[in-house]
Design a protein around this motif. Sequence first.
Motif, mmCIF file in Angstrom:
data_model
loop_
_atom_site.group_PDB
_atom_site.id
_atom_site.type_symbol
_atom_site.label_atom_id
_atom_site.label_comp_id
_atom_site.label_asym_id
_atom_site.label_seq_id
_atom_site.Cartn_x
_atom_site.Cartn_y
_atom_site.Cartn_z
ATOM 1 N N GLU A 1 0.813 -1.222 0.000
ATOM 2 C CA GLU A 1 0.000 0.000 0.000
ATOM 3 C C GLU A 1 0.843 1.268 0.000
ATOM 4 O O GLU A 1 0.485 2.255 -0.649
ATOM 5 C CB GLU A 1 -0.935 0.001 1.204
ATOM 6 C CG GLU A 1 -1.902 1.180 1.212
ATOM 7 C CD GLU A 1 -2.922 1.095 2.324
ATOM 8 O OE1 GLU A 1 -3.806 1.965 2.363
ATOM 9 O OE2 GLU A 1 -2.844 0.168 3.150
ATOM 10 N N GLU B 1 -7.721 2.237 -9.607
ATOM 11 C CA GLU B 1 -8.307 3.059 -8.552
ATOM 12 C C GLU B 1 -9.719 2.593 -8.202
ATOM 13 O O GLU B 1 -10.398 1.954 -9.011
ATOM 14 C CB GLU B 1 -8.347 4.531 -8.988
ATOM 15 C CG GLU B 1 -6.973 5.134 -9.218
ATOM 16 C CD GLU B 1 -7.057 6.602 -9.595
ATOM 17 O OE1 GLU B 1 -8.173 7.088 -9.871
ATOM 18 O OE2 GLU B 1 -6.001 7.251 -9.604
ATOM 19 N N ASP B 2 -10.104 2.907 -6.991
ATOM 20 C CA ASP B 2 -11.455 2.607 -6.535
ATOM 21 C C ASP B 2 -12.475 3.187 -7.521
ATOM 22 O O ASP B 2 -12.415 4.358 -7.863
ATOM 23 C CB ASP B 2 -11.653 3.220 -5.148
ATOM 24 C CG ASP B 2 -13.022 2.916 -4.552
ATOM 25 O OD1 ASP B 2 -13.694 1.990 -5.028
ATOM 26 O OD2 ASP B 2 -13.418 3.623 -3.603
ATOM 27 N N GLY B 3 -13.401 2.346 -8.008
ATOM 28 C CA GLY B 3 -14.411 2.799 -8.960
ATOM 29 C C GLY B 3 -14.091 2.492 -10.401
ATOM 30 O O GLY B 3 -14.953 2.633 -11.271
ATOM 31 N N ASP B 4 -12.852 2.062 -10.681
ATOM 32 C CA ASP B 4 -12.521 1.633 -12.039
ATOM 33 C C ASP B 4 -13.242 0.327 -12.359
ATOM 34 O O ASP B 4 -13.735 -0.371 -11.470
ATOM 35 C CB ASP B 4 -11.005 1.428 -12.190
ATOM 36 C CG ASP B 4 -10.251 2.736 -12.327
ATOM 37 O OD1 ASP B 4 -10.880 3.758 -12.656
ATOM 38 O OD2 ASP B 4 -9.024 2.743 -12.083
ATOM 39 N N ASP C 1 -16.666 -3.885 -10.671
ATOM 40 C CA ASP C 1 -16.394 -2.529 -10.171
ATOM 41 C C ASP C 1 -15.386 -2.715 -9.045
ATOM 42 O O ASP C 1 -15.688 -3.306 -8.002
ATOM 43 C CB ASP C 1 -17.706 -1.923 -9.661
ATOM 44 C CG ASP C 1 -17.540 -0.516 -9.104
ATOM 45 O OD1 ASP C 1 -16.404 -0.146 -8.752
ATOM 46 O OD2 ASP C 1 -18.536 0.203 -8.988
ATOM 47 N N VAL C 2 -14.166 -2.222 -9.259
ATOM 48 C CA VAL C 2 -13.069 -2.555 -8.351
ATOM 49 C C VAL C 2 -13.000 -1.576 -7.180
ATOM 50 O O VAL C 2 -13.328 -0.392 -7.311
ATOM 51 C CB VAL C 2 -11.727 -2.603 -9.115
ATOM 52 C CG1 VAL C 2 -11.268 -1.206 -9.519
ATOM 53 C CG2 VAL C 2 -10.653 -3.293 -8.307
ATOM 54 N N GLY C 3 -12.575 -2.099 -6.035
ATOM 55 C CA GLY C 3 -12.411 -1.293 -4.831
ATOM 56 C C GLY C 3 -10.948 -1.110 -4.478
ATOM 57 O O GLY C 3 -10.057 -1.265 -5.319
ATOM 58 N N ASP C 4 -10.686 -0.815 -3.214
ATOM 59 C CA ASP C 4 -9.337 -0.500 -2.756
ATOM 60 C C ASP C 4 -8.440 -1.738 -2.682
ATOM 61 O O ASP C 4 -8.909 -2.866 -2.534
ATOM 62 C CB ASP C 4 -9.397 0.139 -1.367
ATOM 63 C CG ASP C 4 -10.027 1.521 -1.395
ATOM 64 O OD1 ASP C 4 -9.840 2.232 -2.392
ATOM 65 O OD2 ASP C 4 -10.719 1.874 -0.421
ATOM 66 N N TYR C 5 -7.137 -1.468 -2.738
ATOM 67 C CA TYR C 5 -6.139 -2.505 -2.494
ATOM 68 C C TYR C 5 -6.059 -2.785 -1.002
ATOM 69 O O TYR C 5 -6.158 -1.882 -0.175
ATOM 70 C CB TYR C 5 -4.768 -2.048 -3.000
ATOM 71 C CG TYR C 5 -3.611 -2.910 -2.513
ATOM 72 C CD1 TYR C 5 -3.260 -4.077 -3.185
ATOM 73 C CD2 TYR C 5 -2.886 -2.565 -1.376
ATOM 74 C CE1 TYR C 5 -2.210 -4.873 -2.741
ATOM 75 C CE2 TYR C 5 -1.836 -3.358 -0.914
ATOM 76 C CZ TYR C 5 -1.504 -4.514 -1.598
ATOM 77 O OH TYR C 5 -0.479 -5.299 -1.151
ATOM 78 N N TYR C 6 -5.891 -4.069 -0.659
ATOM 79 C CA TYR C 6 -5.615 -4.421 0.735
ATOM 80 C C TYR C 6 -4.773 -5.693 0.775
ATOM 81 O O TYR C 6 -4.720 -6.456 -0.192
ATOM 82 C CB TYR C 6 -6.900 -4.566 1.556
ATOM 83 C CG TYR C 6 -7.833 -5.689 1.141
ATOM 84 C CD1 TYR C 6 -7.863 -6.892 1.847
ATOM 85 C CD2 TYR C 6 -8.710 -5.536 0.064
ATOM 86 C CE1 TYR C 6 -8.732 -7.914 1.482
ATOM 87 C CE2 TYR C 6 -9.580 -6.558 -0.301
ATOM 88 C CZ TYR C 6 -9.587 -7.743 0.418
ATOM 89 O OH TYR C 6 -10.442 -8.756 0.052
ATOM 90 N N ARG D 1 -7.729 -6.769 -4.194
ATOM 91 C CA ARG D 1 -8.590 -5.600 -4.357
ATOM 92 C C ARG D 1 -10.022 -6.103 -4.240
ATOM 93 O O ARG D 1 -10.386 -7.131 -4.804
ATOM 94 C CB ARG D 1 -8.382 -4.918 -5.711
ATOM 95 C CG ARG D 1 -6.984 -4.361 -5.899
ATOM 96 C CD ARG D 1 -6.954 -3.300 -6.969
ATOM 97 N NE ARG D 1 -7.531 -2.062 -6.506
ATOM 98 C CZ ARG D 1 -6.859 -0.920 -6.335
ATOM 99 N NH1 ARG D 1 -5.571 -0.872 -6.587
ATOM 100 N NH2 ARG D 1 -7.466 0.163 -5.932
#
Length: 209
Positions: free
Chosen positions: A36, A74-77, A91-96, A112
């Motif tokens: 991150e 990115e979030d929302g891509d 619909d992709v979210g954040d990396y973790y 993600r």
Amino acid sequence: MNLFHIRLDERSEEQMKAFLEEHFVSLSCPGIGDMERLDKNEIRAKLAAAYGGAWSPELEKRAEELHAFAHSVEDGDRILVEHGDFVYLGDVGDYYYVSSPEPLDRVNAHRRGVTWLHRIHRSQFNSLVQKWLEEPGAVHAFGYPLAAAQLDDWIGPNPAGLVSAPEPSPLVDRQTVEEALNILRQAMRCEDAERRERAAAAILRYAKP
């Protein structure tokens, strides 16, 4: 909003089922820790330390892929993920990062979150997207405006839900369909008026939405 193709490493049915049911996607690269807050140079150094290798084109490529997965997406891509004959739109979210002693979790440590929207047979995409999906690499961006991918019919949530069991493959593949259409096109130019009419009617039936 951008569109990315994420080509997964070799995955089992069990792993793909986990992606769909637990709403995430991952790249396999155990041993380098949470990315991150790492820039590309730091990821490259972590890779070299973890896998005991000096700089190489392969290491550089993997560092770029991992950095893109953690930071360029990115979030929302929107993402496309292939599995068999189908492509999953999400619909992709954040990396973790998941730190776990479980072998499967270690392989899937870099994640993600994803809201899965639809499963689409590869043949349903336009030629621009189909050609793009053939390009090598684990993570790469669609090089055109998102509208050029013509995903509007699948962007909204699937009202029937996303079914994880594979659908039957088409009885007739795309190449066979094209060959049949070529035969019909030739029949439309023959001297037999009745045959021309039947060929034209068959093509119109095929083209009808």
